[in-house]
Design a protein around this motif. Structure first.
Motif, PDB file in Angstrom:
ATOM      1  N   PRO A  18      46.964  43.161  38.326  1.00  0.00           N
ATOM      2  CA  PRO A  18      46.245  42.183  39.153  1.00  0.00           C
ATOM      3  C   PRO A  18      44.738  42.400  39.065  1.00  0.00           C
ATOM      4  O   PRO A  18      44.270  43.541  38.999  1.00  0.00           O
ATOM      5  N   ARG A  19      44.015  41.286  39.067  1.00  0.00           N
ATOM      6  CA  ARG A  19      42.552  41.363  39.019  1.00  0.00           C
ATOM      7  C   ARG A  19      41.966  40.213  39.820  1.00  0.00           C
ATOM      8  O   ARG A  19      42.563  39.155  39.939  1.00  0.00           O
ATOM      9  N   ASP A  20      40.746  40.420  40.321  1.00  0.00           N
ATOM     10  CA  ASP A  20      40.039  39.331  40.977  1.00  0.00           C
ATOM     11  C   ASP A  20      39.021  38.740  40.003  1.00  0.00           C
ATOM     12  O   ASP A  20      38.827  39.255  38.894  1.00  0.00           O
ATOM     13  N   ALA A  21      38.389  37.637  40.395  1.00  0.00           N
ATOM     14  CA  ALA A  21      37.472  36.928  39.502  1.00  0.00           C
ATOM     15  C   ALA A  21      36.280  37.783  39.106  1.00  0.00           C
ATOM     16  O   ALA A  21      35.812  37.712  37.965  1.00  0.00           O
ATOM     17  N   SER A  22      35.770  38.597  40.018  1.00  0.00           N
ATOM     18  CA  SER A  22      34.617  39.445  39.692  1.00  0.00           C
ATOM     19  C   SER A  22      34.959  40.451  38.600  1.00  0.00           C
ATOM     20  O   SER A  22      34.167  40.680  37.680  1.00  0.00           O
ATOM     21  N   ALA A  23      36.137  41.052  38.695  1.00  0.00           N
ATOM     22  CA  ALA A  23      36.559  42.024  37.678  1.00  0.00           C
ATOM     23  C   ALA A  23      36.727  41.341  36.329  1.00  0.00           C
ATOM     24  O   ALA A  23      36.304  41.875  35.299  1.00  0.00           O
ATOM     25  N   LEU A  24      37.341  40.147  36.327  1.00  0.00           N
ATOM     26  CA  LEU A  24      37.521  39.416  35.068  1.00  0.00           C
ATOM     27  C   LEU A  24      36.177  38.973  34.492  1.00  0.00           C
ATOM     28  O   LEU A  24      35.964  39.044  33.286  1.00  0.00           O
ATOM     29  N   ALA A  25      35.267  38.533  35.351  1.00  0.00           N
ATOM     30  CA  ALA A  25      33.945  38.101  34.889  1.00  0.00           C
ATOM     31  C   ALA A  25      33.211  39.257  34.215  1.00  0.00           C
ATOM     32  O   ALA A  25      32.599  39.084  33.149  1.00  0.00           O
ATOM     33  N   ALA A  26      33.276  40.428  34.805  1.00  0.00           N
ATOM     34  CA  ALA A  26      32.617  41.597  34.222  1.00  0.00           C
ATOM     35  C   ALA A  26      33.290  42.018  32.916  1.00  0.00           C
ATOM     36  O   ALA A  26      32.617  42.336  31.941  1.00  0.00           O
ATOM     37  N   PHE A  28      35.030  40.185  30.772  1.00  0.00           N
ATOM     38  CA  PHE A  28      34.919  39.223  29.673  1.00  0.00           C
ATOM     39  C   PHE A  28      33.527  38.612  29.535  1.00  0.00           C
ATOM     40  O   PHE A  28      33.321  37.689  28.758  1.00  0.00           O
ATOM     41  N   ASP A  29      32.563  39.134  30.300  1.00  0.00           N
ATOM     42  CA  ASP A  29      31.157  38.721  30.205  1.00  0.00           C
ATOM     43  C   ASP A  29      30.988  37.204  30.368  1.00  0.00           C
ATOM     44  O   ASP A  29      30.366  36.534  29.547  1.00  0.00           O
ATOM     45  N   VAL A  30      31.592  36.679  31.439  1.00  0.00           N
ATOM     46  CA  VAL A  30      31.451  35.272  31.815  1.00  0.00           C
ATOM     47  C   VAL A  30      31.144  35.219  33.311  1.00  0.00           C
ATOM     48  O   VAL A  30      31.250  36.230  34.008  1.00  0.00           O
ATOM     49  N   THR A  31      30.781  34.052  33.811  1.00  0.00           N
ATOM     50  CA  THR A  31      30.501  33.910  35.232  1.00  0.00           C
ATOM     51  C   THR A  31      31.797  33.822  36.024  1.00  0.00           C
ATOM     52  O   THR A  31      32.848  33.507  35.477  1.00  0.00           O
ATOM     53  N   ARG A  32      31.704  34.072  37.329  1.00  0.00           N
ATOM     54  CA  ARG A  32      32.881  33.916  38.192  1.00  0.00           C
ATOM     55  C   ARG A  32      33.358  32.478  38.184  1.00  0.00           C
ATOM     56  O   ARG A  32      34.563  32.221  38.191  1.00  0.00           O
ATOM     57  N   ALA A  33      32.427  31.531  38.158  1.00  0.00           N
ATOM     58  CA  ALA A  33      32.807  30.111  38.119  1.00  0.00           C
ATOM     59  C   ALA A  33      33.619  29.813  36.856  1.00  0.00           C
ATOM     60  O   ALA A  33      34.611  29.080  36.902  1.00  0.00           O
TER      61      ALA A  33
END
Length: 94
Positions: A18-26, A28-33
């Motif tokens: 499980p991951r939240d958007a902030s972890a995924l953004a960091a 994969f180097d993309v924004t949370r949006a």
């Protein structure tokens, strides 16, 4: 073999844990949006026999978790008006 798309890599990451958007953004180097946009597309393309599960956002101040939009992070809690809202968490399970 062709390089995997960001959405495919996000789906693979959500199958691992499980991951939240902030972890995924960091990761994969993309924004949370952008992550939220990818999550919506991933949810429609999860193979049969698997499902995208969402732990909804929750207010850290009063515990409210009945938000209308379970995928995006609200800026404020409608119950206590606090801004201390935890992000939703995503995982893909079989």
């Amino acid at each position: 073999m062709p390089e995997r798309t960001t959405r495919e890599r996000i789906a693979d990451a959500l199958r691992a844990q499980p991951r939240d958007a902030s972890a995924l953004a960091a990761e994969f180097d993309v924004t949370r949006a952008a992550v939220y946009d990818h999550i919506e597309h991933v949810s429609r393309s999860v193979p049969e026999g698997q499902q995208l599960l969402v732990a909804p956002p929750e207010c850290r101040d009063c515990g409210f978790d009945g938000f209308d939009d379970r995928i995006n992070t609200p800026s404020r809690c409608p119950k206590c008006k606090g801004e201390n809202v935890e992000e939703p968490t995503f995982v893909i399970e079989a």
